[in-house]
Design a protein around this motif. Sequence first.
Motif, PDB file in Angstrom:
ATOM      1  N   LEU A   1       0.159 -15.911 -41.181  1.00 18.49           N
ATOM      2  CA  LEU A   1      -0.650 -15.864 -39.960  1.00 18.49           C
ATOM      3  C   LEU A   1      -1.477 -17.141 -39.799  1.00 18.49           C
ATOM      4  CD1 LEU A   1      -1.903 -12.166 -40.121  1.00 18.49           C
ATOM      5  CD2 LEU A   1      -0.360 -13.126 -38.407  1.00 18.49           C
ATOM      6  N   LEU A   2      -2.023 -17.608 -40.915  1.00 23.38           N
ATOM      7  CA  LEU A   2      -2.846 -18.816 -40.901  1.00 23.38           C
ATOM      8  C   LEU A   2      -2.016 -20.038 -40.488  1.00 23.38           C
ATOM      9  CD1 LEU A   2      -5.853 -19.425 -41.672  1.00 23.38           C
ATOM     10  CD2 LEU A   2      -4.962 -20.240 -43.857  1.00 23.38           C
ATOM     11  N   LEU A   3      -0.841 -20.161 -41.080  1.00 24.97           N
ATOM     12  CA  LEU A   3       0.042 -21.292 -40.779  1.00 24.97           C
ATOM     13  C   LEU A   3       0.511 -21.264 -39.333  1.00 24.97           C
ATOM     14  CD1 LEU A   3       2.184 -21.458 -44.047  1.00 24.97           C
ATOM     15  CD2 LEU A   3       0.733 -23.288 -43.157  1.00 24.97           C
ATOM     16  N   PHE A   4       0.838 -20.076 -38.847  1.00 26.74           N
ATOM     17  CA  PHE A   4       1.304 -19.950 -37.464  1.00 26.74           C
ATOM     18  C   PHE A   4       0.213 -20.382 -36.483  1.00 26.74           C
ATOM     19  CE2 PHE A   4       1.609 -17.463 -33.535  1.00 26.74           C
ATOM     20  CZ  PHE A   4       2.865 -17.859 -33.088  1.00 26.74           C
ATOM     21  N   SER A   5      -1.001 -19.898 -36.708  1.00 28.96           N
ATOM     22  CA  SER A   5      -2.123 -20.240 -35.832  1.00 28.96           C
ATOM     23  C   SER A   5      -2.415 -21.737 -35.869  1.00 28.96           C
ATOM     24  CB  SER A   5      -3.365 -19.450 -36.246  1.00 28.96           C
ATOM     25  OG  SER A   5      -4.472 -19.816 -35.473  1.00 28.96           O
ATOM     26  N   TRP A   6      -2.434 -22.307 -37.070  1.00 31.52           N
ATOM     27  CA  TRP A   6      -2.692 -23.745 -37.233  1.00 31.52           C
ATOM     28  C   TRP A   6      -1.608 -24.565 -36.544  1.00 31.52           C
ATOM     29  CZ3 TRP A   6       0.681 -26.836 -40.252  1.00 31.52           C
ATOM     30  CH2 TRP A   6       0.286 -28.157 -40.408  1.00 31.52           C
ATOM     31  N   HIS A   7      -0.354 -24.185 -36.731  1.00 39.26           N
ATOM     32  CA  HIS A   7       0.758 -24.935 -36.149  1.00 39.26           C
ATOM     33  C   HIS A   7       0.721 -24.885 -34.625  1.00 39.26           C
ATOM     34  CE1 HIS A   7       4.940 -25.877 -34.983  1.00 39.26           C
ATOM     35  NE2 HIS A   7       4.957 -26.616 -36.073  1.00 39.26           N
ATOM     36  N   GLU A   8       0.377 -23.743 -34.065  1.00 41.74           N
ATOM     37  CA  GLU A   8       0.349 -23.584 -32.616  1.00 41.74           C
ATOM     38  C   GLU A   8      -0.817 -24.331 -31.975  1.00 41.74           C
ATOM     39  OE1 GLU A   8       2.582 -21.749 -30.433  1.00 41.74           O
ATOM     40  OE2 GLU A   8       3.703 -22.234 -32.262  1.00 41.74           O
ATOM     41  N   ASN A   9      -1.920 -24.458 -32.689  1.00 46.88           N
ATOM     42  CA  ASN A   9      -3.142 -24.990 -32.082  1.00 46.88           C
ATOM     43  C   ASN A   9      -3.494 -26.424 -32.469  1.00 46.88           C
ATOM     44  OD1 ASN A   9      -4.189 -22.601 -30.572  1.00 46.88           O
ATOM     45  ND2 ASN A   9      -4.183 -21.682 -32.601  1.00 46.88           N
ATOM     46  N   PHE A  10      -3.304 -26.787 -33.734  1.00 45.67           N
ATOM     47  CA  PHE A  10      -3.820 -28.071 -34.194  1.00 45.67           C
ATOM     48  C   PHE A  10      -2.755 -29.031 -34.717  1.00 45.67           C
ATOM     49  CE2 PHE A  10      -5.944 -30.940 -37.224  1.00 45.67           C
ATOM     50  CZ  PHE A  10      -6.961 -31.436 -36.412  1.00 45.67           C
TER      51      PHE A  10
ATOM     52  N   ASP B   1     -12.820 -25.673 -35.370  1.00 43.04           N
ATOM     53  CA  ASP B   1     -12.885 -24.806 -34.188  1.00 43.04           C
ATOM     54  C   ASP B   1     -11.689 -23.856 -34.158  1.00 43.04           C
ATOM     55  OD1 ASP B   1     -13.665 -24.182 -31.250  1.00 43.04           O
ATOM     56  OD2 ASP B   1     -11.592 -24.843 -31.108  1.00 43.04           O
ATOM     57  N   TYR B   2     -10.502 -24.372 -34.436  1.00 47.83           N
ATOM     58  CA  TYR B   2      -9.312 -23.522 -34.415  1.00 47.83           C
ATOM     59  C   TYR B   2      -9.245 -22.593 -35.627  1.00 47.83           C
ATOM     60  CZ  TYR B   2      -7.409 -26.156 -30.484  1.00 47.83           C
ATOM     61  OH  TYR B   2      -7.203 -26.718 -29.252  1.00 47.83           O
ATOM     62  N   MET B   3      -9.646 -23.075 -36.790  1.00 48.58           N
ATOM     63  CA  MET B   3      -9.551 -22.277 -38.004  1.00 48.58           C
ATOM     64  C   MET B   3     -10.593 -21.155 -38.067  1.00 48.58           C
ATOM     65  SD  MET B   3      -6.970 -23.324 -39.849  1.00 48.58           S
ATOM     66  CE  MET B   3      -6.138 -23.383 -38.264  1.00 48.58           C
ATOM     67  N   THR B   4     -11.715 -21.332 -37.371  1.00 45.76           N
ATOM     68  CA  THR B   4     -12.793 -20.352 -37.492  1.00 45.76           C
ATOM     69  C   THR B   4     -12.387 -18.981 -36.961  1.00 45.76           C
ATOM     70  OG1 THR B   4     -15.153 -19.989 -37.120  1.00 45.76           O
ATOM     71  CG2 THR B   4     -13.918 -20.860 -35.254  1.00 45.76           C
ATOM     72  N   ARG B   5     -11.527 -18.948 -35.927  1.00 48.73           N
ATOM     73  CA  ARG B   5     -11.107 -17.664 -35.379  1.00 48.73           C
ATOM     74  C   ARG B   5     -10.222 -16.916 -36.369  1.00 48.73           C
ATOM     75  NH1 ARG B   5      -8.282 -16.942 -31.143  1.00 48.73           N
ATOM     76  NH2 ARG B   5      -9.501 -15.266 -30.232  1.00 48.73           N
TER      77      ARG B   5
END
Length: 456
Positions: A22-31, A251-255
């Motif tokens: 989940l962490l990798l997916f969010s990071w890849h999509e946003n940052f 900012d992206y990782m905090t969520r």
Amino acid sequence: MLFIKELKKICFSFVYVLFLGLLLFSWHENFYGVTTKEISAAQGNDVSLSSQLTGGSILEKPEKGAESYGMKNKEVPEKIMCGGTDKLIMEYIANSYATYPFSYYKEVVLNENEQKEILDIIKEITGLNEQQINNLPDDYFPAVNGNIIHFGSNGTQSKNGSFTFEMGNEEQTDANADYTKHFIAQVSYEKFQELMKKAESIIGKGSNYSMENLLQYYGLSEMTYEEAMNEYEKTIYDDKVSTSFARLFCDYMTRDLGLYPVFLVVIFWLKDRRNRMNELIDCKQIGTAKLVTIRFLAMLVAVMLPICILSFESLIPLMRFSSDTGIAIDVFAFLKYIVWWLLPTAMGVTSLGMFLTILTSTPIAILVQFVWWFIDTSMTGLSGDTNIFTLMIRHNLLRGSEIINKDFVLICLNRGLFVIISLLLVCLSIAIYNKKRGGKLNHDYFLQKHLGISKN
């Protein structure tokens, strides 16, 4: 040894693999790729439309005589009325209105009477009739109108692939212009604001027509060379380049850190009960404070370690950029921001999850944390909206260091408060778990209390 044992138990579990996914997916999509794109744009390798509209990369030194230096926030009534009306007409014709009541997209479709009310608002602002509104000329609005781009308008493409568009003027200078051919507001700015309030009341909360959103989307004007140089110098000298990217990364990782760690905590503390490890733990000669503290620290390390590793995707290109250009960067910027920006959030989520799980022996912490995360997300703006109890600090900009500097004391108080609350929750967890180990609190304490089940 116990710390290593607990850490290995966490890192080699299936739930931790899901957490990483989940962490990798969010990071890849946003940052992912943001830093390399900015560096590429600064070196002249990016001629994308979005890069030009924002004035190029934050790492690119402005040159005198350039066509554009990017945009800045400024309340220009003519531009706000032009952009707001443009958006309202687009949504009226499609009968599809975007709203964000809790920071999440929701489409609103109006009934016939409500559509008629919106049409009346558009008529009053533009002075046009229904047929004219439904058949506007292609160049009725500027090609670039705030966050709206009309590709059918007067835009030209140069040989190198870049685009040039006619931008909306800040002032209407031609008093004899035909308002049926080009947008000219037929109402005052004050009346326009009243009409936008009416439109928002019809469409619903979180629409595009609150003054806050209108200012954000359409209250923009071109920066001058001096203003662009000031922004560049803040990035290079005040932020030492890397701090800008560290803020956006956090900012992206905090969520993610505001929610995902609670699943790890709950599952691992309930695992002992499911595997009947409570009796074994109770009889072992391990101090309660030592056991709870080590588990808490192991969980924090497991959560924060991948965050630190992911930051290198941005830091390494910045170090290469520094080597190539001679511009000094702060190599510890990411680490500093991760520690003072993200760690208190992770501590708050982890300690609350641990406390509620030990107290109730149920997964109630997941529900509590999700509600807290949802409310915090809904009530916190993308930047410059921090209060003393904000769980997830946002700064969704590469620029804007002045926003952080302005609220720096408040942010420090906020982060300090969460650290203190986290330590208090750890202490309470130790006290409750110690009583359970001593037999003073049964593991099914709440079931006994509320359902009347006896210990025997």
